[in-house]
Design a protein around this motif. Structure first.
Motif, PDB file in Angstrom:
ATOM      1  N   LEU A  36       0.737  -1.367   0.056  1.00 51.45           N
ATOM      2  CA  LEU A  36       0.200   0.015  -0.050  1.00 51.45           C
ATOM      3  C   LEU A  36       0.781   1.410   0.016  1.00 51.45           C
ATOM      4  CD1 LEU A  36      -2.571  -1.296   2.709  1.00 51.45           C
ATOM      5  CD2 LEU A  36      -3.001  -1.303   0.003  1.00 51.45           C
ATOM      6  N   ALA A  37       0.824   1.862  -0.929  1.00 52.04           N
ATOM      7  CA  ALA A  37       1.354   3.486  -1.118  1.00 52.04           C
ATOM      8  C   ALA A  37       1.373   4.186   0.126  1.00 52.04           C
ATOM      9  CB  ALA A  37       1.281   3.980  -2.487  1.00 52.04           C
ATOM     10  N   GLY A  38       2.434   4.475   0.605  1.00 50.44           N
ATOM     11  CA  GLY A  38       2.569   5.630   1.705  1.00 50.44           C
ATOM     12  C   GLY A  38       2.354   5.120   3.005  1.00 50.44           C
ATOM     13  N   ALA A  39       2.008   3.766   3.283  1.00 46.32           N
ATOM     14  CA  ALA A  39       1.564   3.287   4.437  1.00 46.32           C
ATOM     15  C   ALA A  39       2.593   2.697   5.400  1.00 46.32           C
ATOM     16  CB  ALA A  39       0.303   2.029   4.367  1.00 46.32           C
ATOM     17  N   GLY A  45       4.333  10.377  14.543  1.00 47.07           N
ATOM     18  CA  GLY A  45       3.572  11.422  13.706  1.00 47.07           C
ATOM     19  C   GLY A  45       2.943  10.756  12.341  1.00 47.07           C
ATOM     20  N   SER A  46       3.441   9.610  11.972  1.00 50.57           N
ATOM     21  CA  SER A  46       2.982   9.202  10.533  1.00 50.57           C
ATOM     22  C   SER A  46       1.945   8.258  10.684  1.00 50.57           C
ATOM     23  CB  SER A  46       4.250   8.280  10.052  1.00 50.57           C
ATOM     24  OG  SER A  46       4.803   7.277  10.978  1.00 50.57           O
ATOM     25  N   GLY A  47       1.384   7.895  11.894  1.00 52.13           N
ATOM     26  CA  GLY A  47       0.399   6.916  12.143  1.00 52.13           C
ATOM     27  C   GLY A  47      -1.022   7.543  11.375  1.00 52.13           C
ATOM     28  N   TYR A  48      -1.664   8.799  11.461  1.00 54.44           N
ATOM     29  CA  TYR A  48      -2.541   9.140  10.893  1.00 54.44           C
ATOM     30  C   TYR A  48      -2.589   8.991   9.298  1.00 54.44           C
ATOM     31  CZ  TYR A  48      -6.453  12.102   9.545  1.00 54.44           C
ATOM     32  OH  TYR A  48      -7.598  12.506   8.921  1.00 54.44           O
ATOM     33  N   GLN A  49      -1.541   9.320   8.653  1.00 55.64           N
ATOM     34  CA  GLN A  49      -1.475   9.349   7.454  1.00 55.64           C
ATOM     35  C   GLN A  49      -1.316   7.929   6.947  1.00 55.64           C
ATOM     36  OE1 GLN A  49      -1.639  12.015   5.037  1.00 55.64           O
ATOM     37  NE2 GLN A  49      -1.765  10.253   3.930  1.00 55.64           N
ATOM     38  N   ASN A  50      -0.666   7.021   7.603  1.00 59.91           N
ATOM     39  CA  ASN A  50      -0.727   5.733   7.420  1.00 59.91           C
ATOM     40  C   ASN A  50      -1.781   4.982   7.224  1.00 59.91           C
ATOM     41  OD1 ASN A  50       2.257   5.456   7.447  1.00 59.91           O
ATOM     42  ND2 ASN A  50       2.273   4.567   9.481  1.00 59.91           N
ATOM     43  N   THR A  51      -2.775   5.435   8.415  1.00 56.93           N
ATOM     44  CA  THR A  51      -4.349   4.751   8.423  1.00 56.93           C
ATOM     45  C   THR A  51      -4.867   5.089   7.307  1.00 56.93           C
ATOM     46  OG1 THR A  51      -3.960   4.973  10.781  1.00 56.93           O
ATOM     47  CG2 THR A  51      -6.133   4.658   9.691  1.00 56.93           C
ATOM     48  N   ILE A  54      -3.975   3.169   4.259  1.00 54.11           N
ATOM     49  CA  ILE A  54      -4.358   1.679   4.262  1.00 54.11           C
ATOM     50  C   ILE A  54      -5.782   1.770   3.595  1.00 54.11           C
ATOM     51  CG2 ILE A  54      -4.866  -0.163   5.965  1.00 54.11           C
ATOM     52  CD1 ILE A  54      -2.740   1.046   7.719  1.00 54.11           C
ATOM     53  N   VAL A  55      -6.652   2.508   4.166  1.00 53.87           N
ATOM     54  CA  VAL A  55      -7.914   2.539   4.125  1.00 53.87           C
ATOM     55  C   VAL A  55      -8.244   3.096   2.452  1.00 53.87           C
ATOM     56  CG1 VAL A  55     -10.207   3.498   4.574  1.00 53.87           C
ATOM     57  CG2 VAL A  55      -8.825   2.761   6.216  1.00 53.87           C
ATOM     58  N   SER A  56      -7.556   3.905   2.046  1.00 52.88           N
ATOM     59  CA  SER A  56      -7.517   4.371   0.296  1.00 52.88           C
ATOM     60  C   SER A  56      -7.194   3.167  -0.379  1.00 52.88           C
ATOM     61  CB  SER A  56      -6.530   5.703   0.328  1.00 52.88           C
ATOM     62  OG  SER A  56      -6.514   5.799  -0.991  1.00 52.88           O
ATOM     63  N   GLY A  57      -6.178   2.342  -0.088  1.00 51.83           N
ATOM     64  CA  GLY A  57      -5.617   1.354  -1.013  1.00 51.83           C
ATOM     65  C   GLY A  57      -6.130  -0.046  -0.542  1.00 51.83           C
ATOM     66  N   CYS A  58      -6.901  -0.322   0.479  1.00 54.80           N
ATOM     67  CA  CYS A  58      -7.553  -1.478   0.800  1.00 54.80           C
ATOM     68  C   CYS A  58      -8.965  -1.348   1.202  1.00 54.80           C
ATOM     69  CB  CYS A  58      -6.800  -2.019   1.941  1.00 54.80           C
ATOM     70  SG  CYS A  58      -6.940  -3.724   2.702  1.00 54.80           S
ATOM     71  N   SER A  59      -9.727  -2.040   0.187  1.00 61.93           N
ATOM     72  CA  SER A  59     -11.168  -2.041   0.452  1.00 61.93           C
ATOM     73  C   SER A  59     -11.485  -3.223   1.419  1.00 61.93           C
ATOM     74  CB  SER A  59     -11.926  -2.265  -1.071  1.00 61.93           C
ATOM     75  OG  SER A  59     -11.515  -3.414  -1.585  1.00 61.93           O
ATOM     76  N   GLU A  60     -10.760  -4.007   1.911  1.00 62.63           N
ATOM     77  CA  GLU A  60     -11.270  -4.986   2.791  1.00 62.63           C
ATOM     78  C   GLU A  60     -11.805  -4.318   4.167  1.00 62.63           C
ATOM     79  OE1 GLU A  60      -8.243  -7.874   3.760  1.00 62.63           O
ATOM     80  OE2 GLU A  60      -7.862  -8.258   1.714  1.00 62.63           O
ATOM     81  N   THR A  61     -12.934  -4.718   4.816  1.00 63.44           N
ATOM     82  CA  THR A  61     -13.432  -4.497   5.792  1.00 63.44           C
ATOM     83  C   THR A  61     -14.089  -5.670   6.570  1.00 63.44           C
ATOM     84  OG1 THR A  61     -15.678  -3.784   4.914  1.00 63.44           O
ATOM     85  CG2 THR A  61     -14.101  -2.053   5.243  1.00 63.44           C
ATOM     86  N   SER A 114       0.017   0.867  12.598  1.00 66.47           N
ATOM     87  CA  SER A 114      -0.418   1.246  11.103  1.00 66.47           C
ATOM     88  C   SER A 114       0.781   1.152   9.889  1.00 66.47           C
ATOM     89  CB  SER A 114      -0.924   2.587  11.076  1.00 66.47           C
ATOM     90  OG  SER A 114       0.104   3.602  11.390  1.00 66.47           O
ATOM     91  N   SER A 115       1.910   0.806  10.461  1.00 68.51           N
ATOM     92  CA  SER A 115       3.192   0.669   9.678  1.00 68.51           C
ATOM     93  C   SER A 115       3.449  -0.580   8.825  1.00 68.51           C
ATOM     94  CB  SER A 115       4.231   1.144  10.663  1.00 68.51           C
ATOM     95  OG  SER A 115       4.177   2.208  11.167  1.00 68.51           O
ATOM     96  N   GLU A 116       3.234  -0.733   7.506  1.00 70.90           N
ATOM     97  CA  GLU A 116       3.288  -1.892   6.869  1.00 70.90           C
ATOM     98  C   GLU A 116       4.934  -2.059   6.756  1.00 70.90           C
ATOM     99  OE1 GLU A 116       1.219  -3.125   2.616  1.00 70.90           O
ATOM    100  OE2 GLU A 116       2.545  -1.105   2.418  1.00 70.90           O
ATOM    101  N   ALA A 117       5.106  -3.387   6.788  1.00 72.77           N
ATOM    102  CA  ALA A 117       6.746  -3.897   6.662  1.00 72.77           C
ATOM    103  C   ALA A 117       6.992  -4.229   5.157  1.00 72.77           C
ATOM    104  CB  ALA A 117       6.871  -4.698   7.594  1.00 72.77           C
TER     105      ALA A 117
END
Length: 149
Positions: A36-39, A45-51, A54-61, A114-117
Motif C-alpha cells: 500500500l503506497a504511503g502506509a 507522527g506518521s500513524g494518521y497518514q498511514n491509516t 491503508i483505507v485508501s488502498g485496501c477495500s477489505e473491511t 499502521s506501519s506496513e513492513a
C-alpha cells in the motif's frame, strides 16, 4: 482528558498523542500480498497518514485501520491506528514500560500498528515488552487507537 490517556507530549508542550481508554477489538491488518503506497511510515507522527493510506488502498473491511477511523469515544471521532514508533512509545509510557505501571489497561497481546513492513506483513508491538516485529497481515491482533491534539 482529551478522550483518553495522554502518553506523549512534544517539545512545545502543546501537542501530543492520546490513547483510547480501551481496545477496539481484534482484527486483521488486511490486504495480504498488496503493498500500500504511503502506509510504511514508522516514526512518531506518521500513524494518521498511514491509516488514511491503508483505507485508501485496501477495500477489505473490517480491518484494523477501517475500524480505527470509524471509532468514536469520549466525544472524539478523529482516532487512528498508531505507527510502529507511536505504539512503542505508548507501551513504554502507559504500558509495562511505564513508571506508573500499566495504566493503559492493555491485554498481554500483540497490537497492530499502521506501519506496513512488506506486501505480506505489517509491524506489531507486544504490550508486555514493547518489542516490535512484523507479522502476516492476515493474522488477527488487538487494536488500540490513538488521536493527536
Amino acid at each position: 482528558v482529551l478522550g483518553g490517556i495522554v502518553f506523549y507530549v512534544d517539545e512545545t508542550g502543546h501537542h501530543g498523542l492520546v490513547a483510547a481508554m480501551e481496545d477496539i477489538g481484534i482484527y486483521e491488518w488486511g490486504c495480504l500480498q498488496t503493498e500500500l503506497a504511503g502506509a510504511d511510515g514508522t516514526s512518531m507522527g506518521s500513524g494518521y497518514q498511514n491509516t488514511l493510506d491503508i483505507v485508501s488502498g485496501c477495500s477489505e473491511t473490517p480491518i484494523a485501520a477501517s475500524e480505527a477511523l470509524v471509532y468514536e469515544s469520549e466525544g472524539y471521532s478523529d482516532w487512528f491506528l498508531p505507527s510502529k514508533d507511536e505504539l512503542v512509545e505508548m507501551f513504554n509510557t502507559i504500558g509495562d514500560g511505564g513508571l506508573e505501571g500499566i495504566i493503559g489497561g492493555f491485554e498481554n497481546n500483540w497490537y497492530w500498528s499502521s506501519s506496513e513492513a512488506t506486501s505480506n506483513g505489517a509491524w506489531v508491538v507486544h504490550s508486555s515488552f514493547g518489542f516490535a516485529t512484523n507479522y502476516a497481515k492476515t493474522n488477527t491482533h488487538a487494536v488500540r487507537v490513538i488521536r493527536s491534539f
